[in-house]
Write an enzyme that holds these catalytic residues in place. Structure first.
Site, PDB file in Angstrom:
ATOM      1  N   ASP A 130     -32.176 -13.348   5.699  1.00  0.00           N
ATOM      2  CA  ASP A 130     -32.072 -13.033   4.359  1.00  0.00           C
ATOM      3  C   ASP A 130     -31.668 -11.661   4.177  1.00  0.00           C
ATOM      4  O   ASP A 130     -31.698 -10.943   2.999  1.00  0.00           O
ATOM      5  CB  ASP A 130     -33.363 -13.017   3.611  1.00  0.00           C
ATOM      6  CG  ASP A 130     -32.918 -13.454   2.149  1.00  0.00           C
ATOM      7  OD1 ASP A 130     -31.899 -13.958   1.813  1.00  0.00           O
ATOM      8  OD2 ASP A 130     -33.971 -13.087   1.131  1.00  0.00           O
ATOM      9  N   ASP A 168     -29.151 -19.913   4.850  1.00  0.00           N
ATOM     10  CA  ASP A 168     -28.523 -18.798   4.394  1.00  0.00           C
ATOM     11  C   ASP A 168     -28.051 -18.104   5.457  1.00  0.00           C
ATOM     12  O   ASP A 168     -27.206 -17.213   5.267  1.00  0.00           O
ATOM     13  CB  ASP A 168     -29.342 -17.888   3.812  1.00  0.00           C
ATOM     14  CG  ASP A 168     -29.677 -18.338   2.372  1.00  0.00           C
ATOM     15  OD1 ASP A 168     -29.200 -19.354   1.918  1.00  0.00           O
ATOM     16  OD2 ASP A 168     -30.421 -17.605   1.615  1.00  0.00           O
ATOM     17  N   ASP A 318     -39.832 -18.507  -5.702  1.00  0.00           N
ATOM     18  CA  ASP A 318     -38.493 -18.073  -4.960  1.00  0.00           C
ATOM     19  C   ASP A 318     -38.833 -16.328  -4.973  1.00  0.00           C
ATOM     20  O   ASP A 318     -37.807 -15.754  -4.340  1.00  0.00           O
ATOM     21  CB  ASP A 318     -37.332 -18.192  -6.168  1.00  0.00           C
ATOM     22  CG  ASP A 318     -37.011 -19.730  -6.000  1.00  0.00           C
ATOM     23  OD1 ASP A 318     -36.932 -20.358  -4.982  1.00  0.00           O
ATOM     24  OD2 ASP A 318     -36.964 -20.317  -7.068  1.00  0.00           O
TER      25      ASP A 318
END
Length: 345
Positions: A130, A168, A318
């Site tokens: 991330d 991601d 989140d």
């Protein structure tokens, strides 16, 4: 505008075999061999029917344990609403600890195998995960990551399992972490992961973000090829995001066509009302008014869409926004809101 898909470390679920899990099964009327159904609407938060497809349901999921707790507290109406989540199969996000991942994956796989169902796993431990943001962490380096992958694969033990690979990671690489710096060698590492997990029985889908992440599909296709998509089962879209299925599928079909018809899966866990377009920001972080999407199923009506899956557990935060707990932690009130915004039982 790009829509981020931060998700925390998933829930990094530990499989629980304690009495509480058994109580949760009884409270829900679940059997371990439940799965998902293809009925219900992803666009308007349609009914969530009883689970009935091939994917394995974790009887000790966060939602199942919350149902048990609320029933014990007399919150019967809320518990019943939350069953819309607890009855559905959700991907397991195993630990990032090399010493624990083999046993955790083996526990999931063995329960699913005993039930005659297919486990869904998310491999999420790539170095510099991330880009060091909300879901930062991952393996310290490539060698440690390879060791973790090997342990993950040993846990699978040749049992057929759906694996969503590194949410991601590729899109962030292709966008240079939004200008924060390149991720050197990421595609080759993903390609190694595809080979390792496929040999272990994995039906592997490389995460490819969402329509708002990498808008240049040609660039995405090139990245997927370098990441081993030809050796994988395909690619994954909309993980932890809220874009409606029609929007995602139009994008996915374009990518698939450029890859010669490669198949893909869509995370429909929270896209029942589509993306949030209200004034409160950030729009990607626990947005209000969202709903559950189409339950997990292989019956997608499209030859290119291999499955609708719930990769993100509905209710997992989140990030620390709008009064939420840390990314990846279960937030009962948000889960309840998602359930209540989804008509049907």
């Amino acid at each position: 505008m790009k829509q981020d898909t931060h998700r925390g470390a998933g829930r990094m679920t530990r499989i629980r075999l304690a009495a509480g899990a058994l109580a949760a099964i009884a409270a829900l009327g679940l059997s371990a061999c439940s799965g998902g159904s293809g009925e219900g609407g992803s666009e308007g938060g349609g009914p969530v029917p009883p689970a009935a497809s091939e994917f394995w349901v974790d009887p000790a999921s966060s939602a199942a344990r919350q149902v048990e707790q609320w029933r014990a507290e007399g919150r019967t109406e809320d518990a019943t609403a939350l069953e819309k989540i607890a009855r559905q199969p959700v991907a397991i996000w195993p630990t990032g600890e090399t010493g624990g991942v083999e046993g955790e994956v083996a526990g999931v796989v063995s329960q699913a195998r005993a039930a005659g169902r297919t486990p869904v796993l998310t491999a999420y431990n790539i170095p510099n995960r991330d880009c060091g943001l909300y879901s930062s962490g991952g393996a310290e380096n490539e060698d440690q990551y390879r060791e973790w992958l090997d342990a993950f694969a040993r846990g699978m033990g040749g049992t057929r399992s759906v694996v969503v690979l590194e949410p991601d990671a590729l899109p962030q690489t292709l966008t240079n972490c939004e200008g924060e710096g390149e991720q050197e060698g990421r595609e080759e590492l993903l390609s190694e992961a595809v080979r390792t997990l496929t040999r272990a029985g994995g039906e592997v889908y490389i995460d490819a973000g969402n329509p708002g992440f990498v808008t240049d599909t040609g660039k995405l296709v090139d990245g997927l090829r370098k990441s081993g998509v030809d050796q994988a089962a395909g690619f994954a879209l909309n993980v932890s995001n809220f874009m409606n299925t029609q929007q995602v599928q139009a994008y996915g079909d374009r990518v698939s066509d450029q890859l010669g018809g490669a198949r893909y899966v869509i995370d429909t866990s929270r896209n029942g009302n589509g993306s949030y377009d209200g004034p409160e920001q950030p729009s990607w972080c626990n947005p209000p008014g969202r709903a559950l999407g189409t339950p997990p199923t292989r019956d997608t009506g499209s030859p290119q869409v291999a499955a609708y899956l719930w990769v993100k557990e509905p209710g997992d935060s989140d990030g620390e926004c709008r009064g939420a707990p840390a990314a990846g932690d279960f937030w009962p009130q948000y889960a309840l809101d998602l359930a209540n915004n989804t008509p049907g039982a």
